[in-house]
Design a protein around this motif. Sequence first.
Motif, PDB file in Angstrom:
ATOM      1  N   ARG A  89      -1.725   0.420  -6.555  1.00  0.00           N
ATOM      2  CA  ARG A  89      -1.421  -1.120  -6.297  1.00  0.00           C
ATOM      3  C   ARG A  89      -2.697  -2.025  -6.235  1.00  0.00           C
ATOM      4  O   ARG A  89      -2.644  -2.866  -6.074  1.00  0.00           O
ATOM      5  CB  ARG A  89      -0.806  -1.355  -4.906  1.00  0.00           C
ATOM      6  CG  ARG A  89       0.715  -0.704  -5.069  1.00  0.00           C
ATOM      7  CD  ARG A  89       1.599  -1.350  -5.766  1.00  0.00           C
ATOM      8  NE  ARG A  89       1.814  -1.175  -7.201  1.00  0.00           N
ATOM      9  CZ  ARG A  89       2.811  -1.423  -8.017  1.00  0.00           C
ATOM     10  NH1 ARG A  89       3.384  -2.752  -7.735  1.00  0.00           N
ATOM     11  NH2 ARG A  89       2.820  -1.076  -9.295  1.00  0.00           N
ATOM     12  N   GLY A  90      -3.811  -1.431  -6.795  1.00  0.00           N
ATOM     13  CA  GLY A  90      -5.121  -1.890  -6.675  1.00  0.00           C
ATOM     14  C   GLY A  90      -5.321  -3.235  -7.825  1.00  0.00           C
ATOM     15  O   GLY A  90      -6.059  -3.923  -7.639  1.00  0.00           O
ATOM     16  N   THR A 106      -4.323   2.915  -4.832  1.00  0.00           N
ATOM     17  CA  THR A 106      -4.552   2.431  -3.311  1.00  0.00           C
ATOM     18  C   THR A 106      -3.013   2.760  -2.787  1.00  0.00           C
ATOM     19  O   THR A 106      -3.174   2.176  -1.385  1.00  0.00           O
ATOM     20  CB  THR A 106      -4.786   0.875  -3.250  1.00  0.00           C
ATOM     21  OG1 THR A 106      -4.008   0.238  -4.202  1.00  0.00           O
ATOM     22  CG2 THR A 106      -6.299   0.710  -3.937  1.00  0.00           C
ATOM     23  N   GLY A 107      -2.315   3.277  -3.254  1.00  0.00           N
ATOM     24  CA  GLY A 107      -1.043   3.603  -2.545  1.00  0.00           C
ATOM     25  C   GLY A 107      -0.812   5.200  -2.252  1.00  0.00           C
ATOM     26  O   GLY A 107      -1.781   5.778  -1.676  1.00  0.00           O
ATOM     27  N   HIS A 108       0.284   5.696  -2.435  1.00  0.00           N
ATOM     28  CA  HIS A 108       0.583   6.876  -1.987  1.00  0.00           C
ATOM     29  C   HIS A 108      -0.335   7.913  -2.954  1.00  0.00           C
ATOM     30  O   HIS A 108      -0.565   7.622  -3.939  1.00  0.00           O
ATOM     31  CB  HIS A 108       1.967   7.369  -2.022  1.00  0.00           C
ATOM     32  CG  HIS A 108       3.066   6.711  -1.307  1.00  0.00           C
ATOM     33  ND1 HIS A 108       3.657   5.715  -1.342  1.00  0.00           N
ATOM     34  CD2 HIS A 108       3.243   7.185  -0.030  1.00  0.00           C
ATOM     35  CE1 HIS A 108       4.496   5.362  -0.450  1.00  0.00           C
ATOM     36  NE2 HIS A 108       4.291   6.203   0.718  1.00  0.00           N
ATOM     37  N   ARG A 109      -0.954   8.870  -2.239  1.00  0.00           N
ATOM     38  CA  ARG A 109      -1.426   9.980  -2.816  1.00  0.00           C
ATOM     39  C   ARG A 109      -0.708  11.317  -3.166  1.00  0.00           C
ATOM     40  O   ARG A 109       0.515  11.210  -2.363  1.00  0.00           O
ATOM     41  CB  ARG A 109      -2.778  10.287  -2.207  1.00  0.00           C
ATOM     42  CG  ARG A 109      -3.621   9.517  -1.767  1.00  0.00           C
ATOM     43  CD  ARG A 109      -4.637   9.902  -0.836  1.00  0.00           C
ATOM     44  NE  ARG A 109      -4.035  10.066   0.715  1.00  0.00           N
ATOM     45  CZ  ARG A 109      -4.681  10.879   1.616  1.00  0.00           C
ATOM     46  NH1 ARG A 109      -5.877  11.089   1.576  1.00  0.00           N
ATOM     47  NH2 ARG A 109      -3.904  11.005   2.906  1.00  0.00           N
ATOM     48  N   LYS A 142       5.506   7.074  -8.462  1.00  0.00           N
ATOM     49  CA  LYS A 142       5.373   6.179  -9.654  1.00  0.00           C
ATOM     50  C   LYS A 142       3.947   5.772  -9.731  1.00  0.00           C
ATOM     51  O   LYS A 142       3.448   5.521  -8.783  1.00  0.00           O
ATOM     52  CB  LYS A 142       6.477   5.164  -9.465  1.00  0.00           C
ATOM     53  CG  LYS A 142       6.605   4.180 -10.564  1.00  0.00           C
ATOM     54  CD  LYS A 142       5.900   2.951  -9.962  1.00  0.00           C
ATOM     55  CE  LYS A 142       5.738   1.801 -11.327  1.00  0.00           C
ATOM     56  NZ  LYS A 142       5.090   0.542 -10.544  1.00  0.00           N
ATOM     57  N   LEU A 143       3.507   5.521 -11.149  1.00  0.00           N
ATOM     58  CA  LEU A 143       2.389   5.031 -11.307  1.00  0.00           C
ATOM     59  C   LEU A 143       2.424   3.828 -12.547  1.00  0.00           C
ATOM     60  O   LEU A 143       3.150   4.138 -13.369  1.00  0.00           O
ATOM     61  CB  LEU A 143       1.373   5.763 -11.646  1.00  0.00           C
ATOM     62  CG  LEU A 143       1.282   6.934 -12.432  1.00  0.00           C
ATOM     63  CD1 LEU A 143       0.775   6.525 -13.801  1.00  0.00           C
ATOM     64  CD2 LEU A 143       0.493   8.065 -12.021  1.00  0.00           C
TER      65      LEU A 143
END
Length: 296
Positions: free
Chosen positions: A109-110, A124-127, A140-141
């Motif tokens: 979400r960067g 910048t979200g879930h790893r 999801k990306l």
Amino acid sequence: MTVDVSALVHLRSHRPEAIAEAAARRTRRPLLNDHGRLMIVAADHPARGALGVGGRSMAMANRADLLERLCLALSRPGVDGVLATADILDDLLLLGALDGKVVLGSMNRGGLQGARFELDDRFTGHRPEDIERLGFDAGKLLLRIDYDDPGSLTTLESTARAIDGMAARRLPVFVEPFISGRDETGRLRNDLSAEAVTRSIAIASGLGGSSAYTWLKVPVTDNPDDMAEVMAASTLPAVLLGGEVGGTDEEQAGAYEKWRGALQLPTVRGLVVGRSLLYPADGDVAAAVDTAVGLL
């Protein structure tokens, strides 16, 4: 469901471990339903600063209202799960709304909406390790590629490594690719021509050291009749993304018709739709969700 903000804040303040506890006891299910389909409601927009729906620039800014809409959508028959960032998923865990649902964590979400660095879309979200630790079902990306912006290369490389990380954990990852560019005002636009969507699918399909756990999340092209040829570019399973639909009943109905045709294609397994279902033109969330489910 009416969301009690005070109760959520109390839990977050006094028992933050309640989120992990709720994740640990969450009832899980297979990714696809009994018909081999998938219907996901998306709500990862706010973390990228994208709060607008139609002509309402701050429609998604009220978190309690958004959570109530999500809980209503998740309660409707045929809705399989939700895609969101950690803050929203944590709230839904505390509300008990994720039992028996498919949970997709939003990973990058960067690339904030409207920022000069929008295409340097860092993770910048879930790893992958977060998704595994919390017992979520997939990630999801977003992959936007502008041939004139070096930031796209950073996102491409990061995307490949995220796919590797998910595959190592045998977790599906939904890749949402676009060929993008800036218009005369500097605003980023996604190219939905058949050629551009085909190229984006081809690029996304080849990322990482394994495609075994890669899914595609693709838009319907400007001309829906092009979708059969476009989707022939890959054998990866895919879902359609809803995108932002205009603010009239006619535009909403037009979106449903676009989705209906593309859902018949052999690689297309379902829908991931957000704002157009959570904030429909007529305000009837349940009816909008039920109509989308009916398309499957």
